[in-house]
Motif scaffolding. Sequence first.
Motif, PDB file in Angstrom:
ATOM      1  N   GLU A   3      35.206  32.899  33.827  1.00 40.17           N
ATOM      2  CA  GLU A   3      35.431  34.325  33.576  1.00 40.17           C
ATOM      3  C   GLU A   3      36.918  34.674  33.568  1.00 40.17           C
ATOM      4  OE1 GLU A   3      33.241  36.251  36.616  1.00 40.17           O
ATOM      5  OE2 GLU A   3      31.272  35.800  35.730  1.00 40.17           O
ATOM      6  N   VAL A   4      37.676  34.115  34.502  1.00 39.73           N
ATOM      7  CA  VAL A   4      39.105  34.424  34.561  1.00 39.73           C
ATOM      8  C   VAL A   4      39.833  33.814  33.367  1.00 39.73           C
ATOM      9  CG1 VAL A   4      41.219  34.195  35.919  1.00 39.73           C
ATOM     10  CG2 VAL A   4      39.048  34.630  37.073  1.00 39.73           C
ATOM     11  N   THR A   5      39.450  32.591  32.995  1.00 38.77           N
ATOM     12  CA  THR A   5      40.068  31.968  31.820  1.00 38.77           C
ATOM     13  C   THR A   5      39.767  32.789  30.568  1.00 38.77           C
ATOM     14  OG1 THR A   5      39.810  29.798  32.864  1.00 38.77           O
ATOM     15  CG2 THR A   5      40.287  29.822  30.516  1.00 38.77           C
ATOM     16  N   ALA A   6      38.587  33.374  30.499  1.00 40.95           N
ATOM     17  CA  ALA A   6      38.249  34.232  29.362  1.00 40.95           C
ATOM     18  C   ALA A   6      39.150  35.463  29.313  1.00 40.95           C
ATOM     19  CB  ALA A   6      36.781  34.648  29.443  1.00 40.95           C
ATOM     20  N   LEU A  27      46.602  33.744  36.085  1.00 41.36           N
ATOM     21  CA  LEU A  27      45.350  32.984  36.013  1.00 41.36           C
ATOM     22  C   LEU A  27      45.010  32.347  37.357  1.00 41.36           C
ATOM     23  CD1 LEU A  27      43.136  31.590  34.086  1.00 41.36           C
ATOM     24  CD2 LEU A  27      44.710  29.652  34.098  1.00 41.36           C
ATOM     25  N   ALA A  28      45.990  31.675  37.951  1.00 40.04           N
ATOM     26  CA  ALA A  28      45.725  30.937  39.188  1.00 40.04           C
ATOM     27  C   ALA A  28      45.482  31.872  40.367  1.00 40.04           C
ATOM     28  CB  ALA A  28      46.882  29.987  39.482  1.00 40.04           C
ATOM     29  N   LEU A  29      46.249  32.957  40.458  1.00 42.02           N
ATOM     30  CA  LEU A  29      46.045  33.900  41.557  1.00 42.02           C
ATOM     31  C   LEU A  29      44.672  34.562  41.448  1.00 42.02           C
ATOM     32  CD1 LEU A  29      47.149  35.449  44.024  1.00 42.02           C
ATOM     33  CD2 LEU A  29      48.058  37.155  42.422  1.00 42.02           C
ATOM     34  N   GLU A  30      44.322  34.989  40.240  1.00 42.96           N
ATOM     35  CA  GLU A  30      43.034  35.656  40.049  1.00 42.96           C
ATOM     36  C   GLU A  30      41.882  34.693  40.338  1.00 42.96           C
ATOM     37  OE1 GLU A  30      40.775  39.050  39.307  1.00 42.96           O
ATOM     38  OE2 GLU A  30      42.937  38.815  39.562  1.00 42.96           O
ATOM     39  N   THR A  31      42.026  33.445  39.899  1.00 46.18           N
ATOM     40  CA  THR A  31      40.961  32.463  40.139  1.00 46.18           C
ATOM     41  C   THR A  31      40.785  32.211  41.629  1.00 46.18           C
ATOM     42  OG1 THR A  31      41.385  31.385  38.007  1.00 46.18           O
ATOM     43  CG2 THR A  31      40.205  30.111  39.660  1.00 46.18           C
ATOM     44  N   ALA A 177      31.271  28.295  26.472  1.00 43.92           N
ATOM     45  CA  ALA A 177      31.947  27.884  27.711  1.00 43.92           C
ATOM     46  C   ALA A 177      31.327  26.573  28.183  1.00 43.92           C
ATOM     47  CB  ALA A 177      31.811  28.946  28.787  1.00 43.92           C
ATOM     48  N   PRO A 178      32.117  25.703  28.804  1.00 42.10           N
ATOM     49  CA  PRO A 178      31.573  24.417  29.239  1.00 42.10           C
ATOM     50  C   PRO A 178      30.729  24.540  30.491  1.00 42.10           C
ATOM     51  CG  PRO A 178      33.838  24.631  29.968  1.00 42.10           C
ATOM     52  CD  PRO A 178      33.558  25.843  29.127  1.00 42.10           C
TER      53      PRO A 178
END
Length: 327
Positions: A3-6, A27-31, A177-178
């Motif tokens: 979801e965050v990568t999206a 990206l990394a903080l949100e993930t 998505a994988p």
Amino acid sequence: MVEVTAQLVAKWDRGGEVDVSADMTALALETTGRVGFGYSFESFERSTAHPFVSATLGPLRYAQRRNFTFPLVRTLFGGRAEERYRRDLAHLAEVVDEVVRARRAEGGGGADLLGLMLDSGALDEVNIRDQVITFLIAGHETTSGALSFALHYLSRHPEVAERARAEVDAVWGAAEAPEFEQVAKLRYVRRVLDEALRLWPTAPVYAREARRGTVLGGRYPLEAGQWVLVLLPLVHRNPEVWPSPESFDPDRFAPDRVRARPAHVYKPFGTGERACIGRQFAVHEATLALGTLLRRYDLVASPDHRLRVAEALTLKPEGFTLTPRRR
């Protein structure tokens, strides 16, 4: 993570030049916030970085200066820096206390890291706060740097990017998505990440203290209590182990070549008891992100771009921009 990568993809789909390090930090903080603690920093809804990021950088720089500055210099010029350091720490504590309050308002508990800590009954509030701050800082600073360096090298080596992209297309197919298991099957993408971390380990040093008097490597006498810093960018460039050490070659991490190398010559996640506790999390997150971006975009860097490395205890590219072009 998907979801965050999206959300990152939605931002890049708007077109134009992107600040790679800033986007990888978001990206990394949100993930880390969402997966570990069920908390969103709204990283992709903001026009500027979350205040947590700037409050993180201050203490990291302060710690670096304190470790490598003479005591007299710290005494003469450290008052204002100390005050800013305390202010930044107070802000970090405030943000994390809000994360914990939000969870308690929902009834506490849960299967993520925060829920497990709250339910354990073994950790007091201050301990939980310290744990969360550690995971948030370490979880976003290092992974964002690793992704940024990998994207730098992919933009500079189109033949590597094309080979990695072909692997993603073959393994993931047409799925939007994988699945979890498909991420681990991106073995060449993982080599790209490993090679970027060889050249620029985002946590670039670890330390060891002599327990008793000894001679290190038959050359360097150490007394008990003396410290040694292991500088990983040099370890990872030892020409006796890494032929043409400055060149970018993901095939260094093909299984047969890995088995042929001596132990302890590649340590981007640290070593021993203090090795990175989030290694598998970070590798999965970074591989997923790289696979997603490679499948969707050609990564076009400015032709006059030259790699500049910024250091605030961790390493990341400075001023690195890309223009992602939809395939």
